[in-house]
Design a protein around this motif. Structure first.
Motif, PDB file in Angstrom:
ATOM      1  N   UNK A  23      15.113  -3.844  52.156  1.00 43.47           N
ATOM      2  CA  UNK A  23      14.154  -3.437  51.153  1.00 43.47           C
ATOM      3  C   UNK A  23      14.907  -2.679  50.060  1.00 43.47           C
ATOM      4  N   UNK A  24      14.635  -3.019  48.812  1.00 46.13           N
ATOM      5  CA  UNK A  24      15.330  -2.394  47.696  1.00 46.13           C
ATOM      6  C   UNK A  24      14.319  -2.083  46.598  1.00 46.13           C
ATOM      7  N   UNK A  25      14.334  -0.856  46.098  1.00 46.17           N
ATOM      8  CA  UNK A  25      13.546  -0.522  44.909  1.00 46.17           C
ATOM      9  C   UNK A  25      14.389  -0.926  43.702  1.00 46.17           C
ATOM     10  N   UNK A  26      13.870  -1.786  42.871  1.00 47.58           N
ATOM     11  CA  UNK A  26      14.621  -2.336  41.744  1.00 47.58           C
ATOM     12  C   UNK A  26      14.231  -1.654  40.436  1.00 47.58           C
ATOM     13  N   UNK A  27      15.118  -1.784  39.458  1.00 50.94           N
ATOM     14  CA  UNK A  27      14.834  -1.301  38.106  1.00 50.94           C
ATOM     15  C   UNK A  27      13.885  -2.286  37.430  1.00 50.94           C
ATOM     16  N   UNK A  28      12.981  -1.761  36.609  1.00 48.25           N
ATOM     17  CA  UNK A  28      12.056  -2.643  35.899  1.00 48.25           C
ATOM     18  C   UNK A  28      12.572  -3.018  34.517  1.00 48.25           C
ATOM     19  N   UNK A  39      12.170  -4.823  29.508  1.00 48.49           N
ATOM     20  CA  UNK A  39      11.422  -4.098  30.533  1.00 48.49           C
ATOM     21  C   UNK A  39      10.217  -4.947  30.934  1.00 48.49           C
ATOM     22  N   UNK A  40      10.055  -5.158  32.234  1.00 44.98           N
ATOM     23  CA  UNK A  40       8.972  -5.996  32.734  1.00 44.98           C
ATOM     24  C   UNK A  40       7.623  -5.532  32.203  1.00 44.98           C
ATOM     25  N   UNK A  41       6.768  -6.510  31.951  1.00 47.87           N
ATOM     26  CA  UNK A  41       5.445  -6.269  31.388  1.00 47.87           C
ATOM     27  C   UNK A  41       4.392  -6.553  32.462  1.00 47.87           C
ATOM     28  N   UNK A  42       3.299  -5.777  32.476  1.00 48.02           N
ATOM     29  CA  UNK A  42       2.227  -6.060  33.439  1.00 48.02           C
ATOM     30  C   UNK A  42       1.631  -7.447  33.237  1.00 48.02           C
ATOM     31  N   UNK A  43       0.990  -7.961  34.274  1.00 49.26           N
ATOM     32  CA  UNK A  43       0.455  -9.320  34.232  1.00 49.26           C
ATOM     33  C   UNK A  43      -0.914  -9.406  33.581  1.00 49.26           C
ATOM     34  N   UNK A  44      -1.631  -8.306  33.460  1.00 50.57           N
ATOM     35  CA  UNK A  44      -3.039  -8.379  33.057  1.00 50.57           C
ATOM     36  C   UNK A  44      -3.237  -9.055  31.704  1.00 50.57           C
ATOM     37  N   UNK A  45      -2.416  -8.729  30.695  1.00 49.25           N
ATOM     38  CA  UNK A  45      -2.616  -9.333  29.381  1.00 49.25           C
ATOM     39  C   UNK A  45      -2.204 -10.795  29.352  1.00 49.25           C
ATOM     40  N   UNK A  46      -1.234 -11.179  30.141  1.00 51.02           N
ATOM     41  CA  UNK A  46      -0.811 -12.581  30.171  1.00 51.02           C
ATOM     42  C   UNK A  46      -1.918 -13.450  30.729  1.00 51.02           C
ATOM     43  N   UNK A  47      -2.539 -13.001  31.801  1.00 52.89           N
ATOM     44  CA  UNK A  47      -3.610 -13.797  32.393  1.00 52.89           C
ATOM     45  C   UNK A  47      -4.798 -13.895  31.453  1.00 52.89           C
ATOM     46  N   UNK A  48      -5.085 -12.862  30.686  1.00 55.28           N
ATOM     47  CA  UNK A  48      -6.150 -12.913  29.686  1.00 55.28           C
ATOM     48  C   UNK A  48      -5.793 -13.922  28.608  1.00 55.28           C
TER      49      UNK A  48
END
Length: 197
Positions: A23-28, A39-48
């Motif tokens: 298990x590894x905590x990764x950088x975003x 920097x990774x973006x949340x999925x909510x706006x993409x699905x909209x």
């Protein structure tokens, strides 16, 4: 060895492979070129934007660096709360699982991949491919993603402040249905991503 014995041995070997993971905590946020960081973006706006509730996509990923070539299957799952990316070897062994909840990125990966493998780069590339250009640019520093005219259905380039390029070409105007080729010039890396129906 009879069929039942082979199955028992195969299940035992598979359980050993899955037990040999960490298990590894990764950088975003990851550097994509010498200057550009994404920097990774949340999925909510993409699905909209995509007018989907959930997305499940199985892909064949061919990775070439110099003379080395590798192949893996991925399963990309998106819902409003999280993005999950699972990587499998061609024979089905689990190699990594990444789960991004919009804040943190958790990774479980096989020890067979070694400590140098960073699956978060593949997740960032998936967002470059599928997220709208304007949303990618909000998460990008030191560079810009732009649409380009070309002889394919769709082309994009990420150009950093020093002129380094990442080129994305699609054979379908709908990225979710397209075969996508990604060239990262500075690292001599080529990726070809094919959706599997």
């Amino acid at each position: 060895m009879n069929v039942l014995s082979r199955r028992v041995v195969a299940l035992f070997l598979l359980s050993l492979l899955t037990a040999c993971s960490q298990q590894i905590a990764r950088q975003t946020c990851v550097p994509l070129t010498g200057e550009a960081q994404y920097c990774l973006s949340p999925t909510s706006t993409v699905l909209t934007d995509a007018q989907h509730q959930d997305i499940n996509l199985t892909q064949m990923v061919n990775f070439t660096r110099g003379q080395d070539s590798h192949e893996l299957l991925t399963q990309l799952e998106l819902n409003p709360q999280r993005m999950t990316l699972v990587g499998l070897a061609p024979f089905g062994q689990a190699l990594f699982t990444l789960v991004y909840d919009g804040q943190t990125l958790q990774s479980e990966q096989s020890l067979l991949l070694g400590g140098q493998f960073k699956a978060e780069y593949l997740m960032a590339i998936m967002q470059l491919i599928y997220w709208p250009t304007e949303q990618v640019n909000q998460q990008l520093s030191g560079g810009k993603l732009i649409a380009k005219t070309c002889n394919m259905a769709l082309c994009k380039q990420l150009v950093d402040d020093n002129g380094a390029l990442i080129t994305l070409t699609y054979n379908n105007i709908d990225p979710w249905l397209a075969q996508v080729n990604i060239d990262i010039d500075a690292a001599d890396i080529h990726l070809q991503i094919n959706p599997i129906e």
